[in-house]
Enzyme design. Structure first.
Site, PDB file in Angstrom:
ATOM      1  CB  SER A 122      -0.907   0.017   1.240  1.00  0.00           C
ATOM      2  OG  SER A 122      -1.631   1.238   1.310  1.00  0.00           O
ATOM      3  CG  HIS A 123       0.650   4.469  -2.780  1.00  0.00           C
ATOM      4  ND1 HIS A 123       0.173   3.429  -3.545  1.00  0.00           N
ATOM      5  CD2 HIS A 123       1.419   5.221  -3.600  1.00  0.00           C
ATOM      6  CE1 HIS A 123       0.623   3.548  -4.774  1.00  0.00           C
ATOM      7  NE2 HIS A 123       1.394   4.619  -4.837  1.00  0.00           N
ATOM      8  CB  SER A 124      -1.202   4.341   3.640  1.00  0.00           C
ATOM      9  OG  SER A 124      -1.332   4.446   5.038  1.00  0.00           O
ATOM     10  CG  ASP A 178      -2.335   1.020  -2.398  1.00  0.00           C
ATOM     11  OD1 ASP A 178      -1.428   1.002  -3.263  1.00  0.00           O
ATOM     12  OD2 ASP A 178      -2.259   1.728  -1.375  1.00  0.00           O
ATOM     13  CB  SER A 207       3.255   3.957  -8.552  1.00  0.00           C
ATOM     14  OG  SER A 207       2.803   4.332  -7.265  1.00  0.00           O
TER      15      SER A 207
END
Length: 130
Positions: free
Chosen positions: A10-12, A67, A70
């Protein structure tokens, strides 16, 4: 028993870690790695994903869920860099629902391809009946 393992990208960092915590409640024996964020910021990091894949790699297989756009590119790059990649699949599934289904299926001892198919079927899941 050896199970298919999961990598959550995930980006988070918080989303990846929170999802891992949720999944460990339903599938405590499944090895799960969270690869979220990039150096404490929002983003993804191919090296971090590679390390996650290698940390939970299973001879039964490993499923990588991601997600956003990228995250896929970095997961693909991480897979190219990984030492052991012959039984790793990147799933085309929604992260939360797909990972939940993958954890359940893996925890039941299902083989890699069945876990991937089940979590990818989450794309068609109807959450509210009309």
């Amino acid at each position: 028993m050896n199970y298919v393992s999961l990598v959550l990208v995930s980006h988070s960092e918080e989303i990846a870690k929170g999802l891992k915590k949720l999944l460990k409640q339903i599938a405590p024996d499944v090895r799960i790695a969270a690869a979220g964020g990039s150096d404490g910021e929002i983003g993804t990091n191919a090296l971090h994903i590679q390390e996650a894949i290698e940390s939970v790699y299973s001879e039964k297989g490993t499923v990588v869920l991601f997600d956003l756009g990228s995250a896929l590119l970095n997961a693909e790059l991480a897979l190219e860099m990984a030492d052991r990649k012959e039984r790793v699949r990147i799933a085309d599934a929604p992260l939360v629902e797909g990972a939940y289904i993958a954890a359940v299926e893996a925890g039941l001892g299902k083989p890699l391809e069945e876990v991937v198919q089940a979590c990818e079927a989450a794309k068609e899941m109807v959450k509210i009946a009309k």
